[in-house]
Design a protein around this motif. Structure first.
Motif: not given
Length: 283
Positions: A31-49, A250-260
């Motif tokens: 769930s990284s926002k402004l800075l990367p954080k190892a706060n695991w949320v599973g596939l939540d970012q992809y579902e939101r994406l 929103n780094l987590g969401q951006g990383f999910a989009a990049s991964t896709m």
């Protein structure tokens, strides 16, 4: 010594490209926002994406732009190359004129075509000044066709390179093949389709890779022409990633989009690489 000299390049590639890619994929599950954080949320970012309308629109636009760009670039580039291959007069001049737009940056191309397609002083204004008062041509201001306005600029810039690659492939065809086709009475169009084009397979593969790489990372043209507008009508994945990471922080969401985006490229590249290099190994 050559292998030793290549070690720094190999390490750089592993650290920067492979390491950066793995880092992006790993943190797309946080769930990284402004800075990367190892706060695991599973596939939540992809579902939101995939529940975000803006991302869906960007994928649809990329598919339309990609298919049209692929088809028209190959067709127009090959036709222009076939015409220049006839040893016409002033061939060098025509080749330079057609290839010149490729030397411009995408930002410059986008701004130029933004002016050309502007209804106040572009094509629409010129045609209306000639007497056709009801003529309308404002693709960048119409949500339904704005992606085609961007496509026009992309084709104008990139078709010249495709033409040059195709022309190089045509010039590599043995002239005896053309003579034999004429002697056998084979029509020119059949010679191109059934003989010349299959012989140019490596050129077409190279061209497809170049076009595909340009399609996936299309960003500059959209920013220069429409900034994703009107509304989100011309949004593309690369711009979505940029806005999500740097504007909405929103780094987590951006990383999910990049991964896709990476996954989409892998789905295309891996089967092609297997068919291309696997068939050679079997041969």
């Amino acid at each position: 010594m050559a292998k030793i000299a290549a070690i720094p390049m190999i390490l750089t590639a592993l650290c920067v490209f492979v390491g950066g890619t793995l880092w992006t994929v790993v943190y797309s599950f946080t769930s990284s926002k402004l800075l990367p954080k190892a706060n695991w949320v599973g596939l939540d970012q992809y579902e939101r994406l995939w529940n975000t309308n803006r991302w869906i629109v960007s994928i649809e636009n990329l598919m339309i732009y990609g298919i049209c760009s692929l088809v028209f670039s190959l067709v127009i580039g090959f036709v222009l190359a076939a015409l220049l291959d006839q040893k016409i007069r002033f061939e060098n001049t025509f080749r330079t004129i057609i290839l010149y737009p490729f030397a411009l940056s995408f930002i410059v191309t986008g701004l130029v075509w933004q002016w050309i397609l502007n209804p106040d002083f572009g094509v629409q204004n010129i045609v209306r000044s000639l007497g056709w008062a009801s003529f309308e041509f404002d693709p960048l201001y119409n949500q339904d066709i704005v992606i085609y306005g961007i496509l026009i600029a992309g084709l104008w810039q990139g078709t010249g390179l495709i033409m040059v690659l195709m022309l190089a492939g045509l010039r590599g065809i043995d002239q005896e093949i053309w003579k034999a086709a004429r002697v056998d009475g084979i029509p020119t169009w059949k010679t191109y389709i059934f003989i010349v084009i299959p012989m140019m397979r490596p050129v077409f593969i190279t061209t497809l890779v170049l076009i595909a790489s340009g399609i996936v990372r299309v960003f500059d043209l959209v920013v220069a022409q429409t900034s994703g507008g009107p509304g989100i009508a011309s949004e593309v994945p690369a711009k979505y990633v940029y806005d999500t990471m740097f504007l909405r922080q929103n780094l987590g969401q951006g990383f999910a989009a990049s991964t896709m985006m990476l996954l989409a490229v892998a789905i295309v590249i891996i089967p092609w690489a297997y068919l291309e290099f696997g068939s050679r190994k079997r041969d």
